[in-house]
Design a protein around this motif. Structure first.
Motif, PDB file in Angstrom:
ATOM      1  N   MET A 238       0.850  -1.176   0.000  1.00  0.00           N
ATOM      2  CA  MET A 238       0.000   0.000   0.000  1.00  0.00           C
ATOM      3  C   MET A 238       0.891   1.232   0.000  1.00  0.00           C
ATOM      4  O   MET A 238       1.799   1.349   0.810  1.00  0.00           O
ATOM      5  CB  MET A 238      -0.892  -0.018   1.238  1.00  0.00           C
ATOM      6  N   ASN A 239       0.650   2.142  -0.941  1.00  0.00           N
ATOM      7  CA  ASN A 239       1.503   3.328  -1.017  1.00  0.00           C
ATOM      8  C   ASN A 239       0.963   4.473  -0.152  1.00  0.00           C
ATOM      9  O   ASN A 239      -0.098   4.363   0.475  1.00  0.00           O
ATOM     10  CB  ASN A 239       1.735   3.762  -2.466  1.00  0.00           C
ATOM     11  N   PHE A 240       1.708   5.543  -0.150  1.00  0.00           N
ATOM     12  CA  PHE A 240       1.398   6.730   0.656  1.00  0.00           C
ATOM     13  C   PHE A 240      -0.032   7.224   0.425  1.00  0.00           C
ATOM     14  O   PHE A 240      -0.773   7.477   1.375  1.00  0.00           O
ATOM     15  CB  PHE A 240       2.432   7.804   0.304  1.00  0.00           C
ATOM     16  N   LEU A 241      -0.441   7.365  -0.836  1.00  0.00           N
ATOM     17  CA  LEU A 241      -1.781   7.880  -1.128  1.00  0.00           C
ATOM     18  C   LEU A 241      -2.874   6.909  -0.716  1.00  0.00           C
ATOM     19  O   LEU A 241      -3.922   7.327  -0.222  1.00  0.00           O
ATOM     20  CB  LEU A 241      -1.913   8.215  -2.620  1.00  0.00           C
TER      21      LEU A 241
ATOM     22  N   ARG B 165      -5.845   7.811   1.867  1.00  0.00           N
ATOM     23  CA  ARG B 165      -7.243   7.667   1.440  1.00  0.00           C
ATOM     24  C   ARG B 165      -8.006   6.740   2.371  1.00  0.00           C
ATOM     25  O   ARG B 165      -9.118   7.063   2.801  1.00  0.00           O
ATOM     26  CB  ARG B 165      -7.281   7.147   0.004  1.00  0.00           C
ATOM     27  N   LYS B 166      -7.412   5.615   2.712  1.00  0.00           N
ATOM     28  CA  LYS B 166      -8.105   4.639   3.563  1.00  0.00           C
ATOM     29  C   LYS B 166      -8.271   5.154   4.986  1.00  0.00           C
ATOM     30  O   LYS B 166      -9.311   4.948   5.604  1.00  0.00           O
ATOM     31  CB  LYS B 166      -7.382   3.308   3.530  1.00  0.00           C
ATOM     32  N   GLU B 167      -7.267   5.864   5.498  1.00  0.00           N
ATOM     33  CA  GLU B 167      -7.388   6.413   6.848  1.00  0.00           C
ATOM     34  C   GLU B 167      -8.494   7.465   6.912  1.00  0.00           C
ATOM     35  O   GLU B 167      -9.185   7.591   7.909  1.00  0.00           O
ATOM     36  CB  GLU B 167      -6.065   7.010   7.309  1.00  0.00           C
ATOM     37  N   LYS B 168      -8.648   8.222   5.835  1.00  0.00           N
ATOM     38  CA  LYS B 168      -9.679   9.263   5.785  1.00  0.00           C
ATOM     39  C   LYS B 168     -11.034   8.716   5.315  1.00  0.00           C
ATOM     40  O   LYS B 168     -11.998   9.479   5.218  1.00  0.00           O
ATOM     41  CB  LYS B 168      -9.246  10.395   4.848  1.00  0.00           C
ATOM     42  N   ASN B 169     -11.084   7.414   5.003  1.00  0.00           N
ATOM     43  CA  ASN B 169     -12.314   6.770   4.516  1.00  0.00           C
ATOM     44  C   ASN B 169     -12.863   7.460   3.271  1.00  0.00           C
ATOM     45  O   ASN B 169     -14.048   7.757   3.168  1.00  0.00           O
ATOM     46  CB  ASN B 169     -13.384   6.714   5.612  1.00  0.00           C
TER      47      ASN B 169
ATOM     48  N   THR C 106     -13.069   7.636  -1.114  1.00  0.00           N
ATOM     49  CA  THR C 106     -12.940   6.875  -2.352  1.00  0.00           C
ATOM     50  C   THR C 106     -11.813   7.498  -3.170  1.00  0.00           C
ATOM     51  O   THR C 106     -11.344   8.603  -2.875  1.00  0.00           O
ATOM     52  CB  THR C 106     -14.240   6.921  -3.173  1.00  0.00           C
ATOM     53  N   GLN C 107     -11.412   6.802  -4.229  1.00  0.00           N
ATOM     54  CA  GLN C 107     -10.408   7.381  -5.118  1.00  0.00           C
ATOM     55  C   GLN C 107     -10.941   8.670  -5.733  1.00  0.00           C
ATOM     56  O   GLN C 107     -10.204   9.648  -5.857  1.00  0.00           O
ATOM     57  CB  GLN C 107     -10.018   6.383  -6.208  1.00  0.00           C
ATOM     58  N   LYS C 108     -12.203   8.694  -6.110  1.00  0.00           N
ATOM     59  CA  LYS C 108     -12.806   9.888  -6.718  1.00  0.00           C
ATOM     60  C   LYS C 108     -12.816  11.059  -5.731  1.00  0.00           C
ATOM     61  O   LYS C 108     -12.475  12.188  -6.081  1.00  0.00           O
ATOM     62  CB  LYS C 108     -14.224   9.567  -7.201  1.00  0.00           C
ATOM     63  N   GLN C 109     -13.196  10.793  -4.492  1.00  0.00           N
ATOM     64  CA  GLN C 109     -13.212  11.849  -3.474  1.00  0.00           C
ATOM     65  C   GLN C 109     -11.809  12.394  -3.224  1.00  0.00           C
ATOM     66  O   GLN C 109     -11.633  13.603  -3.061  1.00  0.00           O
ATOM     67  CB  GLN C 109     -13.797  11.314  -2.163  1.00  0.00           C
ATOM     68  N   THR C 110     -10.834  11.501  -3.209  1.00  0.00           N
ATOM     69  CA  THR C 110      -9.453  11.937  -2.998  1.00  0.00           C
ATOM     70  C   THR C 110      -8.969  12.775  -4.175  1.00  0.00           C
ATOM     71  O   THR C 110      -8.330  13.808  -3.981  1.00  0.00           O
ATOM     72  CB  THR C 110      -8.530  10.722  -2.774  1.00  0.00           C
ATOM     73  N   ALA C 111      -9.305  12.337  -5.379  1.00  0.00           N
ATOM     74  CA  ALA C 111      -8.937  13.116  -6.573  1.00  0.00           C
ATOM     75  C   ALA C 111      -9.574  14.499  -6.528  1.00  0.00           C
ATOM     76  O   ALA C 111      -8.918  15.501  -6.833  1.00  0.00           O
ATOM     77  CB  ALA C 111      -9.355  12.371  -7.834  1.00  0.00           C
TER      78      ALA C 111
END
Length: 76
Positions: free
Chosen positions: A1-4, A8-12, A14-19
């Protein structure tokens, strides 16, 4: 699992929300997470500013700010 992915997972998120948070396209974000593109310093710093409980956050921010200043000074 990389940095991003960790962020993302800690903040719960999605990839779209993070983008959206990073103000980049979903596909660009996905490529960062898959390791197909390197994460730019400005994206890295934005994540670190938001991810307050990331271990070594302060030291990483200092190093990244120095690195960004070095890059900007060489562009002049």
């Amino acid at each position: 699992m990389n940095f991003l992915q960790k962020f993302r997972k800690e903040k719960n998120l999605t990839q779209k929300q993070t983008a959206d948070f990073l103000e980049i396209s979903f596909y660009t974000y996905k490529n960062y997470e898959l390791g197909l593109r390197e994460i730019p310093v400005n994206i890295f710093i934005k994540v670190l500013k938001e991810w307050k409980n990331y271990p070594a956050r302060i030291k990483l921010l200092q190093v990244l700010k120095w690195y960004q200043n070095e890059i900007n000074s060489t562009k002049k």
